[in-house]
Scaffold this motif. Sequence first.
Motif, PDB file in Angstrom:
ATOM      1  N   LEU A  13      23.599  37.988 107.186  1.00 33.93           N
ATOM      2  CA  LEU A  13      23.636  37.848 108.646  1.00 33.93           C
ATOM      3  C   LEU A  13      24.278  39.018 109.377  1.00 33.93           C
ATOM      4  CD1 LEU A  13      24.333  34.026 109.076  1.00 33.93           C
ATOM      5  CD2 LEU A  13      22.147  35.243 109.094  1.00 33.93           C
ATOM      6  N   PRO A  14      25.385  39.609 108.896  1.00 40.10           N
ATOM      7  CA  PRO A  14      25.931  40.745 109.645  1.00 40.10           C
ATOM      8  C   PRO A  14      24.932  41.879 109.838  1.00 40.10           C
ATOM      9  CG  PRO A  14      27.560  39.937 108.097  1.00 40.10           C
ATOM     10  CD  PRO A  14      26.293  39.214 107.782  1.00 40.10           C
ATOM     11  N   THR A  15      24.148  42.183 108.819  1.00 44.20           N
ATOM     12  CA  THR A  15      23.156  43.249 108.959  1.00 44.20           C
ATOM     13  C   THR A  15      22.041  42.839 109.901  1.00 44.20           C
ATOM     14  OG1 THR A  15      23.639  44.086 106.741  1.00 44.20           O
ATOM     15  CG2 THR A  15      21.526  44.710 107.707  1.00 44.20           C
ATOM     16  N   LEU A  16      21.560  41.621 109.787  1.00 42.61           N
ATOM     17  CA  LEU A  16      20.515  41.140 110.687  1.00 42.61           C
ATOM     18  C   LEU A  16      20.989  41.190 112.136  1.00 42.61           C
ATOM     19  CD1 LEU A  16      17.861  39.797 111.438  1.00 42.61           C
ATOM     20  CD2 LEU A  16      18.815  37.604 110.683  1.00 42.61           C
ATOM     21  N   ALA A  17      22.208  40.720 112.390  1.00 40.15           N
ATOM     22  CA  ALA A  17      22.736  40.732 113.753  1.00 40.15           C
ATOM     23  C   ALA A  17      22.891  42.150 114.284  1.00 40.15           C
ATOM     24  CB  ALA A  17      24.075  39.998 113.795  1.00 40.15           C
ATOM     25  N   ALA A  18      23.348  43.075 113.418  1.00 40.66           N
ATOM     26  CA  ALA A  18      23.518  44.464 113.853  1.00 40.66           C
ATOM     27  C   ALA A  18      22.178  45.098 114.210  1.00 40.66           C
ATOM     28  CB  ALA A  18      24.212  45.268 112.756  1.00 40.66           C
ATOM     29  N   LEU A  19      21.162  44.843 113.421  1.00 40.83           N
ATOM     30  CA  LEU A  19      19.841  45.394 113.713  1.00 40.83           C
ATOM     31  C   LEU A  19      19.260  44.784 114.983  1.00 40.83           C
ATOM     32  CD1 LEU A  19      18.387  45.402 110.092  1.00 40.83           C
ATOM     33  CD2 LEU A  19      18.999  47.415 111.443  1.00 40.83           C
ATOM     34  N   HIS A  20      19.469  43.484 115.166  1.00 47.27           N
ATOM     35  CA  HIS A  20      18.939  42.804 116.347  1.00 47.27           C
ATOM     36  C   HIS A  20      19.599  43.316 117.621  1.00 47.27           C
ATOM     37  CE1 HIS A  20      18.328  39.311 119.115  1.00 47.27           C
ATOM     38  NE2 HIS A  20      17.130  39.332 118.568  1.00 47.27           N
ATOM     39  N   ALA A  21      20.885  43.682 117.523  1.00 43.78           N
ATOM     40  CA  ALA A  21      21.618  44.169 118.691  1.00 43.78           C
ATOM     41  C   ALA A  21      21.379  45.653 118.963  1.00 43.78           C
ATOM     42  CB  ALA A  21      23.114  43.921 118.502  1.00 43.78           C
ATOM     43  N   SER A  22      20.691  46.325 118.065  1.00 39.98           N
ATOM     44  CA  SER A  22      20.448  47.766 118.205  1.00 39.98           C
ATOM     45  C   SER A  22      19.226  48.023 119.081  1.00 39.98           C
ATOM     46  CB  SER A  22      20.241  48.379 116.823  1.00 39.98           C
ATOM     47  OG  SER A  22      18.969  48.013 116.298  1.00 39.98           O
ATOM     48  N   ASP A  23      18.846  49.289 119.165  1.00 41.35           N
ATOM     49  CA  ASP A  23      17.649  49.656 119.931  1.00 41.35           C
ATOM     50  C   ASP A  23      16.360  49.393 119.168  1.00 41.35           C
ATOM     51  OD1 ASP A  23      19.222  50.541 122.035  1.00 41.35           O
ATOM     52  OD2 ASP A  23      19.339  52.602 121.273  1.00 41.35           O
ATOM     53  N   HIS A  24      16.483  48.977 117.912  1.00 43.58           N
ATOM     54  CA  HIS A  24      15.299  48.699 117.115  1.00 43.58           C
ATOM     55  C   HIS A  24      14.793  47.280 117.376  1.00 43.58           C
ATOM     56  CE1 HIS A  24      16.194  52.425 115.071  1.00 43.58           C
ATOM     57  NE2 HIS A  24      17.421  51.987 114.827  1.00 43.58           N
ATOM     58  N   GLU A  25      13.529  47.050 117.113  1.00 40.02           N
ATOM     59  CA  GLU A  25      12.915  45.735 117.326  1.00 40.02           C
ATOM     60  C   GLU A  25      12.820  44.983 115.998  1.00 40.02           C
ATOM     61  OE1 GLU A  25       8.594  43.683 118.454  1.00 40.02           O
ATOM     62  OE2 GLU A  25       8.825  45.887 118.371  1.00 40.02           O
ATOM     63  N   VAL A  26      13.484  43.819 115.921  1.00 43.22           N
ATOM     64  CA  VAL A  26      13.321  42.943 114.766  1.00 43.22           C
ATOM     65  C   VAL A  26      12.148  42.018 115.082  1.00 43.22           C
ATOM     66  CG1 VAL A  26      14.373  41.225 113.262  1.00 43.22           C
ATOM     67  CG2 VAL A  26      15.768  43.095 114.179  1.00 43.22           C
ATOM     68  N   ARG A  42      18.089  16.926 101.098  1.00 45.84           N
ATOM     69  CA  ARG A  42      17.261  17.185 102.270  1.00 45.84           C
ATOM     70  C   ARG A  42      16.965  18.668 102.369  1.00 45.84           C
ATOM     71  NH1 ARG A  42      20.018  14.633 107.442  1.00 45.84           N
ATOM     72  NH2 ARG A  42      18.103  15.529 108.341  1.00 45.84           N
ATOM     73  N   LEU A  43      15.783  18.989 102.896  1.00 47.38           N
ATOM     74  CA  LEU A  43      15.397  20.386 103.053  1.00 47.38           C
ATOM     75  C   LEU A  43      16.205  21.036 104.168  1.00 47.38           C
ATOM     76  CD1 LEU A  43      11.504  20.248 102.712  1.00 47.38           C
ATOM     77  CD2 LEU A  43      13.154  21.100 101.037  1.00 47.38           C
ATOM     78  N   HIS A  44      16.705  22.235 103.888  1.00 48.52           N
ATOM     79  CA  HIS A  44      17.475  22.975 104.886  1.00 48.52           C
ATOM     80  C   HIS A  44      16.944  24.398 104.976  1.00 48.52           C
ATOM     81  CE1 HIS A  44      20.785  20.158 105.831  1.00 48.52           C
ATOM     82  NE2 HIS A  44      20.544  19.706 104.616  1.00 48.52           N
ATOM     83  N   ARG A  45      17.001  24.940 106.191  1.00 47.11           N
ATOM     84  CA  ARG A  45      16.626  26.322 106.406  1.00 47.11           C
ATOM     85  C   ARG A  45      17.674  27.232 105.783  1.00 47.11           C
ATOM     86  NH1 ARG A  45      11.741  27.617 108.353  1.00 47.11           N
ATOM     87  NH2 ARG A  45      12.118  28.520 110.413  1.00 47.11           N
ATOM     88  N   SER A  46      17.251  28.394 105.357  1.00 45.77           N
ATOM     89  CA  SER A  46      18.215  29.386 104.904  1.00 45.77           C
ATOM     90  C   SER A  46      19.039  29.854 106.101  1.00 45.77           C
ATOM     91  CB  SER A  46      17.494  30.575 104.277  1.00 45.77           C
ATOM     92  OG  SER A  46      16.920  31.403 105.285  1.00 45.77           O
ATOM     93  N   PRO A  47      20.242  30.396 105.877  1.00 44.89           N
ATOM     94  CA  PRO A  47      21.022  30.933 106.999  1.00 44.89           C
ATOM     95  C   PRO A  47      20.259  31.964 107.828  1.00 44.89           C
ATOM     96  CG  PRO A  47      22.438  30.678 105.101  1.00 44.89           C
ATOM     97  CD  PRO A  47      21.041  30.377 104.622  1.00 44.89           C
ATOM     98  N   VAL A  48      19.479  32.817 107.178  1.00 49.36           N
ATOM     99  CA  VAL A  48      18.698  33.811 107.917  1.00 49.36           C
ATOM    100  C   VAL A  48      17.622  33.140 108.763  1.00 49.36           C
ATOM    101  CG1 VAL A  48      16.979  35.649 107.612  1.00 49.36           C
ATOM    102  CG2 VAL A  48      19.183  35.778 106.435  1.00 49.36           C
ATOM    103  N   ALA A  49      16.933  32.143 108.205  1.00 51.70           N
ATOM    104  CA  ALA A  49      15.918  31.434 108.981  1.00 51.70           C
ATOM    105  C   ALA A  49      16.539  30.714 110.167  1.00 51.70           C
ATOM    106  CB  ALA A  49      15.178  30.442 108.087  1.00 51.70           C
ATOM    107  N   ALA A  50      17.681  30.061 109.953  1.00 54.08           N
ATOM    108  CA  ALA A  50      18.346  29.364 111.048  1.00 54.08           C
ATOM    109  C   ALA A  50      18.751  30.330 112.153  1.00 54.08           C
ATOM    110  CB  ALA A  50      19.565  28.611 110.518  1.00 54.08           C
ATOM    111  N   TRP A  51      19.270  31.504 111.759  1.00 51.50           N
ATOM    112  CA  TRP A  51      19.646  32.517 112.753  1.00 51.50           C
ATOM    113  C   TRP A  51      18.403  32.954 113.547  1.00 51.50           C
ATOM    114  CZ3 TRP A  51      18.498  37.255 114.532  1.00 51.50           C
ATOM    115  CH2 TRP A  51      19.460  37.951 115.253  1.00 51.50           C
ATOM    116  N   ALA A  52      17.311  33.204 112.858  1.00 50.93           N
ATOM    117  CA  ALA A  52      16.086  33.644 113.527  1.00 50.93           C
ATOM    118  C   ALA A  52      15.548  32.574 114.474  1.00 50.93           C
ATOM    119  CB  ALA A  52      15.032  34.009 112.482  1.00 50.93           C
ATOM    120  N   ASP A  53      15.623  31.310 114.056  1.00 49.23           N
ATOM    121  CA  ASP A  53      15.192  30.221 114.939  1.00 49.23           C
ATOM    122  C   ASP A  53      15.983  30.240 116.243  1.00 49.23           C
ATOM    123  OD1 ASP A  53      13.383  29.344 113.028  1.00 49.23           O
ATOM    124  OD2 ASP A  53      14.709  27.772 112.259  1.00 49.23           O
TER     125      ASP A  53
END
Length: 306
Positions: A13-26, A42-53
Amino acid sequence: MRIVFAGTPEVALPTLAALHASDHEVAAVLTRPDAPTGRGRRLHRSPVAAWADEHGVEVLTPAKPREPEFLDRLRAIAPDLVPVVAYGALVPPAALDIPRLGWINLHFSLLPAWRGAAPVQYAVLNGDTMTGACVFQLEPGLDTGPVYGRLTEPVGPRDTAGDLLDRLAVAGARLTLDVVNGLDVGALTGAPQPEDGISYAPKVTVDDARVRWTDPAFAVDRRVRAVTPAPGAWTDLDGQRLRLGPVTPDPDAPRLAPGEVAVGKKAVHVGTATEAVRLGQVQPAGKKPMDAASWGRGLQTAPRFA
Protein backbone atom coordinates in the motif's frame (compact mmCIF):
# COMPACT_ATOMS: atom_id res chain seq x y z
CA MET A 1 3.20 7.98 -17.22
CA ARG A 2 0.30 5.51 -17.40
CA ILE A 3 0.69 2.79 -14.77
CA VAL A 4 -0.92 -0.49 -13.75
CA PHE A 5 0.15 -1.38 -10.21
CA ALA A 6 0.53 -5.04 -9.18
CA GLY A 7 0.41 -6.01 -5.51
CA THR A 8 -1.67 -7.81 -2.92
CA PRO A 9 -0.89 -7.42 0.83
CA GLU A 10 -0.75 -4.33 3.05
CA VAL A 11 3.00 -4.00 2.52
CA ALA A 12 2.21 -2.91 -1.06
CA LEU A 13 0.00 0.00 0.00
CA PRO A 14 2.68 2.65 0.68
CA THR A 15 3.99 2.31 -2.87
CA LEU A 16 0.51 2.28 -4.39
CA ALA A 17 -0.46 5.39 -2.43
CA ALA A 18 2.76 7.18 -3.41
CA LEU A 19 2.23 6.46 -7.10
CA HIS A 20 -1.43 7.49 -6.91
CA ALA A 21 -0.47 10.80 -5.29
CA SER A 22 2.20 11.51 -7.91
CA ASP A 23 1.87 13.03 -11.37
CA HIS A 24 1.58 9.55 -12.85
CA GLU A 25 -1.76 7.92 -13.66
CA VAL A 26 -2.63 4.66 -11.88
CA ALA A 27 -5.05 3.29 -14.47
CA ALA A 28 -5.70 -0.04 -12.69
CA VAL A 29 -4.37 -2.41 -10.07
CA LEU A 30 -3.59 -6.09 -10.52
CA THR A 31 -4.04 -8.20 -7.40
CA ARG A 32 -4.82 -11.72 -6.25
CA PRO A 33 -8.47 -12.85 -6.32
CA ASP A 34 -10.69 -12.55 -3.24
CA ALA A 35 -9.74 -15.25 -0.75
CA PRO A 36 -11.51 -16.95 2.18
CA THR A 37 -10.25 -15.80 5.60
CA GLY A 38 -11.28 -16.10 9.23
CA ARG A 39 -13.33 -18.74 10.96
CA GLY A 40 -16.31 -18.21 8.69
CA ARG A 41 -14.08 -18.53 5.58
CA ARG A 42 -15.82 -15.56 4.00
CA LEU A 43 -14.32 -14.09 0.85
CA HIS A 44 -12.36 -10.89 1.42
CA ARG A 45 -10.72 -8.44 -0.93
CA SER A 46 -6.97 -8.11 -0.79
CA PRO A 47 -5.70 -4.91 0.88
CA VAL A 48 -4.69 -3.57 -2.54
CA ALA A 49 -8.12 -4.33 -4.03
CA ALA A 50 -9.87 -2.70 -1.07
CA TRP A 51 -7.68 0.41 -1.44
CA ALA A 52 -8.45 0.59 -5.16
CA ASP A 53 -12.19 0.22 -4.52
CA GLU A 54 -12.07 3.18 -2.12
CA HIS A 55 -10.18 5.32 -4.64
CA GLY A 56 -12.17 4.42 -7.72
CA VAL A 57 -9.37 2.54 -9.47
CA GLU A 58 -10.12 -0.46 -11.70
CA VAL A 59 -9.25 -3.82 -10.13
CA LEU A 60 -7.96 -6.79 -12.14
CA THR A 61 -8.06 -10.16 -10.36
CA PRO A 62 -7.17 -12.99 -12.77
CA ALA A 63 -6.64 -16.39 -11.19
CA LYS A 64 -3.39 -16.47 -13.20
CA PRO A 65 -1.88 -13.58 -15.15
CA ARG A 66 -1.52 -15.72 -18.26
CA GLU A 67 -5.31 -15.80 -18.78
CA PRO A 68 -6.21 -14.46 -22.26
CA GLU A 69 -8.92 -12.19 -20.85
CA PHE A 70 -6.44 -10.51 -18.54
CA LEU A 71 -3.81 -10.12 -21.26
CA ASP A 72 -6.40 -8.56 -23.57
CA ARG A 73 -7.47 -6.10 -20.85
CA LEU A 74 -3.86 -5.17 -20.09
CA ARG A 75 -3.27 -4.47 -23.78
CA ALA A 76 -6.40 -2.32 -23.88
CA ILE A 77 -5.24 -0.27 -20.87
CA ALA A 78 -1.86 0.12 -22.61
CA PRO A 79 0.29 0.95 -19.57
CA ASP A 80 3.75 2.40 -19.97
CA LEU A 81 4.95 0.54 -16.86
CA VAL A 82 3.78 -2.01 -14.28
CA PRO A 83 5.40 -1.53 -10.83
CA VAL A 84 5.10 -4.62 -8.60
CA VAL A 85 5.18 -5.02 -4.82
CA ALA A 86 4.41 -8.49 -3.43
CA TYR A 87 1.89 -9.45 -6.11
CA GLY A 88 2.14 -13.17 -5.31
CA ALA A 89 2.04 -14.84 -8.73
CA LEU A 90 4.54 -15.50 -11.49
CA VAL A 91 4.21 -13.12 -14.43
CA PRO A 92 4.52 -14.85 -17.82
CA PRO A 93 6.54 -13.38 -20.71
CA ALA A 94 3.32 -12.64 -22.60
CA ALA A 95 2.36 -10.17 -19.86
CA LEU A 96 5.90 -8.85 -19.32
CA ASP A 97 6.05 -7.75 -22.96
CA ILE A 98 2.90 -5.62 -22.94
CA PRO A 99 3.94 -2.40 -21.12
CA ARG A 100 6.25 -0.08 -23.06
CA LEU A 101 8.82 -0.09 -20.25
CA GLY A 102 8.03 -3.55 -18.88
CA TRP A 103 7.51 -4.42 -15.23
CA ILE A 104 9.64 -3.30 -12.28
CA ASN A 105 9.65 -4.99 -8.88
CA LEU A 106 10.30 -3.63 -5.38
CA HIS A 107 12.08 -6.48 -3.60
CA PHE A 108 12.94 -6.33 0.09
CA SER A 109 16.59 -7.42 0.04
CA LEU A 110 19.95 -6.31 -1.31
CA LEU A 111 19.94 -8.41 -4.45
CA PRO A 112 21.35 -10.87 -5.33
CA ALA A 113 21.02 -11.80 -1.65
CA TRP A 114 17.74 -13.45 -0.68
CA ARG A 115 16.02 -13.88 -4.00
CA GLY A 116 12.57 -15.38 -3.54
CA ALA A 117 9.36 -15.06 -1.57
CA ALA A 118 10.58 -14.37 1.98
CA PRO A 119 13.70 -12.16 1.93
CA VAL A 120 12.94 -10.28 5.15
CA GLN A 121 12.22 -13.46 7.11
CA TYR A 122 15.48 -15.04 5.97
CA ALA A 123 17.47 -11.91 6.78
CA VAL A 124 16.24 -12.09 10.38
CA LEU A 125 16.56 -15.88 10.58
CA ASN A 126 20.18 -15.76 9.45
CA GLY A 127 21.18 -12.92 11.74
CA ASP A 128 21.90 -10.33 9.01
CA THR A 129 22.76 -6.96 10.51
CA MET A 130 22.05 -5.06 7.28
CA THR A 131 19.41 -5.52 4.61
CA GLY A 132 17.54 -3.21 2.27
CA ALA A 133 15.42 -3.04 -0.84
CA CYS A 134 15.96 -2.99 -4.59
CA VAL A 135 13.86 -1.97 -7.57
CA PHE A 136 14.74 -4.14 -10.55
CA GLN A 137 13.46 -5.01 -14.00
CA LEU A 138 11.19 -8.04 -13.84
CA GLU A 139 12.16 -10.86 -16.20
CA PRO A 140 11.38 -14.60 -16.40
CA GLY A 141 14.23 -15.56 -14.01
CA LEU A 142 13.67 -15.45 -10.24
CA ASP A 143 14.58 -11.90 -9.15
CA THR A 144 17.47 -11.82 -11.62
CA GLY A 145 16.84 -8.59 -13.54
CA PRO A 146 19.00 -5.45 -13.66
CA VAL A 147 18.67 -3.13 -10.66
CA TYR A 148 17.59 0.53 -11.04
CA GLY A 149 17.92 1.59 -7.42
CA ARG A 150 18.58 0.30 -3.92
CA LEU A 151 18.52 1.38 -0.29
CA THR A 152 19.94 -0.08 2.90
CA GLU A 153 18.28 -0.67 6.27
CA PRO A 154 19.93 -1.92 9.49
CA VAL A 155 18.39 -4.95 11.20
CA GLY A 156 17.98 -4.24 14.91
CA PRO A 157 18.76 -6.96 17.46
CA ARG A 158 15.08 -7.15 18.50
CA ASP A 159 13.49 -6.54 15.09
CA THR A 160 10.81 -8.95 13.99
CA ALA A 161 10.21 -9.57 10.31
CA GLY A 162 7.08 -7.45 10.65
CA ASP A 163 9.00 -4.52 12.14
CA LEU A 164 11.57 -4.62 9.38
CA LEU A 165 9.04 -5.06 6.60
CA ASP A 166 7.03 -2.05 7.80
CA ARG A 167 10.09 0.18 7.58
CA LEU A 168 11.18 -1.19 4.21
CA ALA A 169 7.68 -0.74 2.77
CA VAL A 170 7.72 2.99 3.56
CA ALA A 171 11.30 3.57 2.39
CA GLY A 172 10.72 1.34 -0.63
CA ALA A 173 7.75 3.42 -1.71
CA ARG A 174 9.98 6.48 -2.03
CA LEU A 175 12.60 4.43 -3.88
CA THR A 176 10.02 3.06 -6.32
CA LEU A 177 8.64 6.51 -7.08
CA ASP A 178 12.18 7.80 -7.72
CA VAL A 179 12.76 4.93 -10.16
CA VAL A 180 9.44 5.52 -11.92
CA ASN A 181 10.28 9.22 -12.28
CA GLY A 182 13.72 8.35 -13.64
CA LEU A 183 12.35 5.88 -16.17
CA ASP A 184 9.75 8.42 -17.25
CA VAL A 185 12.44 10.85 -18.39
CA GLY A 186 14.83 8.18 -19.63
CA ALA A 187 17.43 8.94 -16.97
CA LEU A 188 17.99 5.42 -15.59
CA THR A 189 19.86 2.36 -16.78
CA GLY A 190 19.62 -0.90 -14.88
CA ALA A 191 22.83 -2.35 -13.40
CA PRO A 192 23.32 -6.12 -13.81
CA GLN A 193 23.31 -8.05 -10.55
CA PRO A 194 26.63 -9.48 -9.31
CA GLU A 195 27.22 -13.13 -10.03
CA ASP A 196 28.45 -13.81 -6.49
CA GLY A 197 26.59 -13.45 -3.20
CA ILE A 198 23.43 -15.14 -4.49
CA SER A 199 21.17 -16.67 -1.86
CA TYR A 200 17.55 -17.80 -1.84
CA ALA A 201 14.60 -17.24 0.47
CA PRO A 202 11.75 -19.66 -0.31
CA LYS A 203 8.31 -19.22 1.18
CA VAL A 204 8.23 -19.76 4.95
CA THR A 205 5.94 -22.64 5.93
CA VAL A 206 4.10 -23.35 9.16
CA ASP A 207 6.58 -26.16 9.83
CA ASP A 208 9.45 -23.67 9.44
CA ALA A 209 7.81 -21.64 12.22
CA ARG A 210 7.97 -24.48 14.74
CA VAL A 211 10.54 -23.71 17.43
CA ARG A 212 13.46 -26.15 17.69
CA TRP A 213 14.36 -26.14 21.39
CA THR A 214 17.50 -28.17 20.67
CA ASP A 215 18.87 -25.11 18.84
CA PRO A 216 20.98 -22.60 20.75
CA ALA A 217 19.16 -19.66 22.32
CA PHE A 218 20.26 -17.15 19.67
CA ALA A 219 18.82 -19.38 16.91
CA VAL A 220 15.52 -19.83 18.79
CA ASP A 221 15.32 -16.05 19.19
CA ARG A 222 15.99 -15.44 15.49
CA ARG A 223 13.48 -18.06 14.34
CA VAL A 224 10.69 -16.62 16.46
CA ARG A 225 11.37 -13.06 15.30
CA ALA A 226 11.69 -14.19 11.68
CA VAL A 227 8.17 -15.65 11.60
CA THR A 228 6.51 -12.84 13.59
CA PRO A 229 3.79 -11.90 12.79
CA ALA A 230 3.28 -14.51 10.06
CA PRO A 231 2.99 -17.43 9.99
CA GLY A 232 3.73 -17.12 13.73
CA ALA A 233 6.09 -19.18 15.89
CA TRP A 234 4.68 -22.16 17.74
CA THR A 235 5.59 -25.14 19.86
CA ASP A 236 3.83 -28.39 20.69
CA LEU A 237 2.11 -28.56 24.08
CA ASP A 238 0.27 -31.80 24.80
CA GLY A 239 -0.55 -32.27 21.13
CA GLN A 240 -1.77 -28.71 20.58
CA ARG A 241 -0.02 -25.65 19.21
CA LEU A 242 1.02 -22.93 21.60
CA ARG A 243 1.78 -19.79 19.61
CA LEU A 244 4.75 -17.76 20.78
CA GLY A 245 5.67 -14.11 20.50
CA PRO A 246 9.30 -12.97 20.54
CA VAL A 247 11.49 -14.52 23.25
CA THR A 248 14.57 -13.15 25.04
CA PRO A 249 17.75 -15.15 25.65
CA ASP A 250 18.51 -14.93 29.40
CA PRO A 251 22.04 -15.97 30.40
CA ASP A 252 21.20 -15.29 34.06
CA ALA A 253 18.36 -17.83 34.15
CA PRO A 254 18.92 -21.32 35.61
CA ARG A 255 20.16 -23.85 33.06
CA LEU A 256 17.32 -25.97 31.67
CA ALA A 257 17.21 -28.95 29.34
CA PRO A 258 15.93 -28.23 25.79
CA GLY A 259 12.15 -27.80 25.98
CA GLU A 260 12.08 -27.86 29.80
CA VAL A 261 9.81 -25.14 31.20
CA ALA A 262 10.41 -23.26 34.46
CA VAL A 263 7.48 -21.19 35.73
CA GLY A 264 8.32 -18.33 38.08
CA LYS A 265 6.21 -15.63 39.68
CA LYS A 266 7.13 -13.03 37.08
CA ALA A 267 8.54 -14.99 34.16
CA VAL A 268 8.47 -18.28 32.25
CA HIS A 269 11.74 -19.70 30.92
CA VAL A 270 12.33 -22.52 28.44
CA GLY A 271 15.55 -24.44 27.96
CA THR A 272 17.52 -24.53 24.72
CA ALA A 273 20.85 -26.04 23.71
CA THR A 274 22.55 -23.12 25.48
CA GLU A 275 21.01 -20.64 27.92
CA ALA A 276 17.27 -20.50 28.57
CA VAL A 277 14.97 -18.02 26.86
CA ARG A 278 12.29 -15.96 28.59
CA LEU A 279 8.88 -16.18 26.94
CA GLY A 280 7.04 -13.00 26.04
CA GLN A 281 3.49 -13.37 24.76
CA VAL A 282 1.84 -16.76 24.29
CA GLN A 283 -1.45 -17.87 22.76
CA PRO A 284 -2.90 -21.25 23.72
CA ALA A 285 -5.11 -22.99 21.17
CA GLY A 286 -8.56 -21.40 21.03
CA LYS A 287 -7.65 -18.52 23.35
CA LYS A 288 -6.50 -14.93 23.05
CA PRO A 289 -2.84 -13.90 23.36
CA MET A 290 -1.61 -13.27 26.92
CA ASP A 291 1.67 -12.57 28.66
CA ALA A 292 3.61 -15.70 29.57
CA ALA A 293 3.64 -14.99 33.31
CA SER A 294 -0.18 -14.89 33.41
CA TRP A 295 -0.35 -18.08 31.37
CA GLY A 296 2.15 -19.78 33.68
CA ARG A 297 0.16 -18.93 36.80
CA GLY A 298 -2.77 -20.87 35.41
CA LEU A 299 -0.83 -24.10 34.93
CA GLN A 300 -1.27 -27.03 37.29
CA THR A 301 2.22 -28.40 36.58
CA ALA A 302 5.15 -27.13 34.55
CA PRO A 303 4.86 -28.55 31.01
CA ARG A 304 7.60 -29.63 28.65
CA PHE A 305 7.68 -28.44 25.06
CA ALA A 306 8.26 -30.88 22.23
